[in-house]
Design an enzyme around this catalytic site. Structure first.
Site, PDB file in Angstrom:
ATOM      1  N   GLU A 169     -19.056  18.005   1.629  1.00  0.00           N
ATOM      2  CA  GLU A 169     -17.759  18.784   1.480  1.00  0.00           C
ATOM      3  C   GLU A 169     -17.738  19.045  -0.108  1.00  0.00           C
ATOM      4  OE1 GLU A 169     -13.986  17.943   4.257  1.00  0.00           O
ATOM      5  OE2 GLU A 169     -13.975  16.893   2.646  1.00  0.00           O
ATOM      6  N   GLY A 191       1.183  -1.101   0.120  1.00  0.00           N
ATOM      7  CA  GLY A 191       0.260  -0.314  -0.078  1.00  0.00           C
ATOM      8  C   GLY A 191       1.192   1.318   0.118  1.00  0.00           C
TER       9      GLY A 191
END
Length: 468
Positions: free
Chosen positions: A189, A26
């Site tokens: 948002e 990752g």
């Protein structure tokens, strides 16, 4: 890896397994936190990721709305770790793990490679969840990757441009209608920024379109906006959005979505309500990436409904003391899927590997608070029992996110972009690279040649007519 072995006068090539001390899978917050701590201690590790960028995911919505560029929130992991000689970053996809042999298999450049390890740290994050309705992915816009953000940005520009030129009023209305599903931080948002974008940017740059022409609908299944906050902060969020012109629809589920809108059904209602919109954005849920399933199968670790690993208190996986998992792919003590949890988890794992923390020590998350921006000069912040709203919370949000951005240049450019967008009327990273869509020509009509039509019926002899 190959090794030369001398036998008499001959040199034979003996294959050996490529090994390292720690493998990190990752490149998000948890992975990078682990990597940096190991790198500073001078310990060797290999970081494998499908993308070699470290994505600052909380700011993806600003890429989608033209405030920031992708490069400002996605610096190269190679560049971040380039000063550490024992850090090895590889672009690839891990497909299997042999827990007993302490080896993993990853695909890179069209080949499969085997890599041995002493410690394995999984931090592959999460992807969008559609709660069993995977067909919604084809007709909605997500916001989990840089490509997602660019795709949504192009869609927003296309909608405003086509609404400006079309002569069909109904089509213009649909083009300027946006539905955002999920009133978590990302949904709030996005909804706030799209509405602000209409009034502070497109209204000034495109003649004939005003903020009142743009409809933004935020849909949430719970009874409050931003359920993770609750109370006064959730109510402030709802009121701020509505004051800005966003329609907030609560206690409502989405039962169907297609290319031109969605069907909304309120709790207890017999029938749903059809809402038309050319842009439907999905931010309602997440599920663990595929590597979590691989680890669960290879270690016997249980998972929750979202596929997240039910890790042990010390962040180990299953019965393995040498395999760890951190971040959004895990579930532990109802901790939120936020970047601070992933970063602190990554540091805890690194300290365990370095021997600074005794193995088996439970991970303890220190909640430093959470925050979300609503629109210009409005944000919410919660630090334990302290709740802040308004302009002060907004400035605090800017300061905290500037600190977490990696690299001085990224911070400098982000601040300049924020000044231009929030204090001015600019959207410095909107790109008008829309390609005109060719109009399909009508099919050619085949020319019909005249034919002489002859009757097949027998004709009777006509009698002569005498005209006097």
């Amino acid at each position: 890896m190959q090794q030369e072995v001398t036998v008499g006068d001959a040199v034979a090539i003996e294959a050996t397994t490529d090994r390292t001390e720690t493998v990190i899978v990752g490149s998000g917050f948890g992975a990078l936190a682990t990597a940096k701590k190991l790198a500073k201690a001078g310990r060797p590790f290999v970081l494998i990721s499908e993308t070699t960028e470290h994505l600052f995911q909380p700011l993806l919505y600003q890429v989608a709305t033209g405030v920031l560029s992708a490069g400002e929130i996605a610096p190269s992991v190679r560049a971040i770790l380039q000063d550490y000689p024992k850090a090895d970053v590889r672009l690839g996809r891990v497909v299997d793990v042999d827990a007993e042999a302490k080896e993993l298999v990853y695909e890179a450049a069209g080949e499969r490679h085997t890599l041995g390890y002493e410690n394995l740290v999984a931090a592959t994050g999460a992807r969008q969840s559609y709660f069993g309705r995977d067909e919604f992915a084809k007709v909605t816009y997500a916001l989990k990757t840089v490509n997602d953000a660019k795709r949504l940005r192009d869609q927003i520009v296309r909608c405003f441009e086509e609404a400006h030129t079309t002569t069909d009023r109904e089509r213009a209305k649909n083009l300027l209608s946006f539905i955002v599903i999920g009133a978590g931080a990302t949904g709030v948002e996005l909804a706030g920024q799209i509405k602000e974008l209409a009034g502070r940017y497109f209204e000034r740059s495109i003649r004939g379109i005003t903020a009142d022409d743009v409809t933004v609908t935020l849909v949430e299944g719970a009874g409050v906006a931003m359920p993770a906050y609750g109370g006064k902060l959730s109510e402030y969020t709802k009121q701020s959005l509505e004051k800005a012109g966003v329609e907030v629809v609560l206690n409502t589920l989405v039962t169907d979505i297609d290319e031109h809108g969605a069907t909304l059904k309120a709790h207890g209602a017999q029938e749903g309500e059809r809402r038309t919109a050319e842009t439907v954005i999905w931010s309602a849920g997440v599920q663990a990436n595929d590597f979590a399933r691989v680890l669960a199968e290879r270690t016997g670790c249980e998972t929750d409904r979202a596929g997240r690993l039910l890790v042990n208190p010390d962040l180990t996986v299953g019965g393995r003391a040498d395999i760890f998992a951190v971040g959004d792919m895990t579930s532990l003590n109802n901790l939120p899927g936020q970047s601070p949890v992933a970063m602190q988890g990554g540091r805890h794992v690194a300290r365990t590997i370095l021997g600074k923390t005794k193995r088996g020590t439970p991970f303890k998350f220190r909640d430093k608070g959470s925050m979300a921006i609503i629109n210009r000069f409005r944000a919410v912040t919660k630090v334990k029992n302290i709740e802040l709203t308004g302009a002060f919370a907004w400035v605090l949000w800017l300061a905290v996110h500037m600190v977490y951005l990696v690299g001085f240049r990224n911070r400098y450019v982000a601040v300049m972009s924020w000044f231009g967008s929030f204090l001015g009327h600019r959207r410095p990273h909107f790109h008008y690279a829309q390609e005109p869509q060719p109009i399909a020509e009508p099919p050619a009509v085949e020319e019909i040649k005249p034919e002489v039509i002859r009757s097949a019926l027998p004709t009777e002899p006509k009698e002569p007519v005498t005209v006097s």
